[in-house]
Write a protein that holds these residues in place. Structure first.
Motif, PDB file in Angstrom:
ATOM      1  N   UNK A 133       0.795  -1.117  -0.018  1.00  0.00           N
ATOM      2  CA  UNK A 133       0.051  -0.041  -0.026  1.00  0.00           C
ATOM      3  C   UNK A 133       0.775   1.307  -0.024  1.00  0.00           C
ATOM      4  N   UNK A 134       1.895   1.262   0.907  1.00  0.00           N
ATOM      5  CA  UNK A 134       2.943   2.450   0.898  1.00  0.00           C
ATOM      6  C   UNK A 134       3.384   2.731  -0.538  1.00  0.00           C
ATOM      7  N   UNK A 135       3.999   1.377  -1.150  1.00  0.00           N
ATOM      8  CA  UNK A 135       4.607   1.647  -2.687  1.00  0.00           C
ATOM      9  C   UNK A 135       3.675   2.063  -3.571  1.00  0.00           C
ATOM     10  N   UNK A 136       2.448   1.747  -3.499  1.00  0.00           N
ATOM     11  CA  UNK A 136       1.545   2.095  -4.565  1.00  0.00           C
ATOM     12  C   UNK A 136       1.408   3.760  -4.439  1.00  0.00           C
ATOM     13  N   UNK A 137       1.233   4.004  -3.053  1.00  0.00           N
ATOM     14  CA  UNK A 137       1.119   5.583  -2.866  1.00  0.00           C
ATOM     15  C   UNK A 137       2.358   6.316  -3.155  1.00  0.00           C
ATOM     16  N   UNK A 138       3.262   5.797  -3.066  1.00  0.00           N
ATOM     17  CA  UNK A 138       4.435   6.669  -3.453  1.00  0.00           C
ATOM     18  C   UNK A 138       4.568   6.558  -5.063  1.00  0.00           C
ATOM     19  N   UNK A 139       4.295   5.372  -5.606  1.00  0.00           N
ATOM     20  CA  UNK A 139       4.485   5.488  -7.157  1.00  0.00           C
ATOM     21  C   UNK A 139       3.347   6.009  -7.879  1.00  0.00           C
ATOM     22  N   UNK A 140       2.212   5.992  -7.260  1.00  0.00           N
ATOM     23  CA  UNK A 140       1.072   6.736  -8.175  1.00  0.00           C
ATOM     24  C   UNK A 140       0.362   7.860  -7.408  1.00  0.00           C
ATOM     25  N   UNK A 141       0.361   9.155  -8.031  1.00  0.00           N
ATOM     26  CA  UNK A 141      -0.120  10.298  -7.290  1.00  0.00           C
ATOM     27  C   UNK A 141      -1.515  10.284  -7.070  1.00  0.00           C
ATOM     28  N   UNK A 142      -2.286   9.478  -7.743  1.00  0.00           N
ATOM     29  CA  UNK A 142      -3.674   9.085  -7.694  1.00  0.00           C
ATOM     30  C   UNK A 142      -4.009   8.254  -6.628  1.00  0.00           C
ATOM     31  N   UNK A 143      -3.258   7.583  -5.999  1.00  0.00           N
ATOM     32  CA  UNK A 143      -3.372   6.706  -4.902  1.00  0.00           C
ATOM     33  C   UNK A 143      -3.189   7.208  -3.557  1.00  0.00           C
ATOM     34  N   UNK A 144      -3.988   7.446  -2.595  1.00  0.00           N
ATOM     35  CA  UNK A 144      -3.698   7.686  -1.079  1.00  0.00           C
ATOM     36  C   UNK A 144      -3.694   6.540  -0.531  1.00  0.00           C
ATOM     37  N   UNK A 145      -3.039   6.291   0.585  1.00  0.00           N
ATOM     38  CA  UNK A 145      -3.115   5.356   1.577  1.00  0.00           C
ATOM     39  C   UNK A 145      -3.024   5.859   2.915  1.00  0.00           C
ATOM     40  N   UNK A 146      -4.421   5.877   3.599  1.00  0.00           N
ATOM     41  CA  UNK A 146      -4.696   6.700   4.945  1.00  0.00           C
ATOM     42  C   UNK A 146      -4.338   5.992   6.145  1.00  0.00           C
ATOM     43  N   UNK A 147      -4.130   4.514   6.031  1.00  0.00           N
ATOM     44  CA  UNK A 147      -3.859   3.737   7.043  1.00  0.00           C
ATOM     45  C   UNK A 147      -5.338   3.428   7.802  1.00  0.00           C
TER      46      UNK A 147
END
Length: 393
Positions: free
Chosen positions: A246-260
């Motif tokens: 989840x952290x890697x997706x949020x870092x690689x894609x500006x359109x993805x947020x991981x809020x925990x």
């Protein structure tokens, strides 16, 4: 099962065993606690909730001071926590002898014979089919199945949170019980979350475990994010590969947020209320409290196609198989159809208001604890809005 009043003629008293405490925001059992405890106090009961150290919020403004919170000892690990904290809570209850005990999770079925021997009536919420969850290894699955057998043998009253779970237990253990789902409160209008647009984003809320379709959704997330922002809420609770991904997706894609993990109800309710699509990937369990609350918030839902999700949503949702391609297609189709989004939003609100209210849920639990189970064994009749044919996966 008939509850006694206390020897002094005072208020009847029940204990809750098998949750993280009160008030806590960990999962469905804790959500139930936050609703049932004040409801029971107002109805004339005394309540003790057993919990784990560090898992509650004593300063929570919603906490009722009259409720007794007791922290007991245990081993904080994924495989031993439920058993160890459940045992220490039961041992405390044996000494103080409440008039009844609400016991959560079949792993605590091992301790039901002790409560029965002490003359404490029990109501057991079995949760879902725990031994089918992907996070457990072979040994843990054997433990859960043994706990389920003991629960069927020694519980005073069994509670299933969905009709499909009740049928599984009837088929496997020959034991009937009450169907009491989870409830929800409609939150009223909430502001659009900062940085997002009403009906303009896709939301997933889940604990990061395999049976919640987390991997398949993550596989689809990058492609979805090219059409609309993707907001991911949840974590494993213990760290691990899903959290890292989840952290890697949020870092690689500006359109993805991981809020925990989000423990602020209003923040989470606002995300559901304004989502363009809420993807609900849960597969093992019955009535999922997150799905019911999402419905009360008016979230247009694409759910994993299971008998449980179809029971809860009826005709008010859309369904997808747990593959990235199916999830992408279903989510994208709904994103591009604003009129269908609004139709489904209104449909789930109506269904939640009719079938999943906390007042009805809490009244049913208090009836069961007092030895007054509903005559028909259900809180509500969903037959009018169930789809005639449902998958069995």
């Amino acid at each position: 099962m008939t509850v006694r009043t206390t020897e002094t003629g005072g208020r009847p008293h029940f204990a809750v065993i098998g949750t993280r405490g009160y008030p806590s925001y960990y999962g469905g059992f804790e959500t139930l606690n936050r609703q049932l405890v004040p409801h029971a106090l107002d109805a004339g009961w005394d309540v003790t909730v057993y919990g784990r150290p560090g898992s509650t919020r004593p300063e929570d403004p919603s906490r009722r001071a009259e409720a007794r919170s007791v922290e007991t000892a245990g081993v904080e690990s994924r495989s031993l926590s439920t058993l160890s904290f459940g045992l220490s809570a039961v041992l405390h209850a044996l000494v103080h002898k409440p008039d009844a005990a609400l016991v959560m999770n079949v792993a605590n079925g091992f301790w039901l014979p002790l409560l029965r021997a002490r003359g404490i009536p029990t109501v057991m919420n079995v949760d879902g089919i725990e031994w089918e969850r992907g996070k457990w290894g072979p040994a843990a699955r054997v433990v859960f199945q043994a706990g389920a057998w003991l629960s069927a043998r020694f519980a005073g009253t069994l509670v299933y949170d969905a009709e499909a779970i009740r049928q599984r237990w009837l088929d496997r253990f020959g034991r009937d019980g009450l169907v009491i789902p989870y409830g929800a409160h409609p939150p009223g209008p909430l502001p659009v979350p900062a940085g997002l647009e009403h009906r303009g984003y896709v939301l997933m809320v889940a604990r990061f475990v395999p049976e919640n379709s987390v991997s398949a959704f993550f596989d689809a997330a990058a492609a979805i994010s090219r059409r609309a922002p993707v907001v991911i809420v949840g974590s494993s609770g213990y760290g691990g590969p899903f959290d890292e991904r989840a952290a890697a997706l949020a870092e690689a894609h500006p359109g993805i947020q991981w809020r925990g993990h989000i423990s602020d109800d209003q923040e989470l309710f606002a995300l559901w209320q304004h989502a363009g699509v809420y993807f609900h990937g849960h597969s093992v369990g019955g009535t999922n409290p997150a799905l019911v609350q999402a419905m009360a918030c008016g979230a247009p839902v694409v759910a994993r196609d299971t008998v449980y999700n179809r029971e809860v949503l009826g005709t008010a949702g859309r369904f997808a198989e747990p593959t990235s391609a199916e999830i992408l297609d279903a989510v994208t189709e709904l994103l591009l159809d604003p009129s269908e989004q609004e139709r489904l939003s209104e449909a789930v609100r109506r269904r939640a208001a009719r079938a999943y209210t906390w007042d009805a849920v809490c009244d049913a639990y208090l009836d069961a604890l007092a030895g007054r189970p509903p005559a028909e064994g259900t809180v509500v009749d969903l037959s009018e809005t169930r789809e005639p044919e449902r998958r069995t996966t």
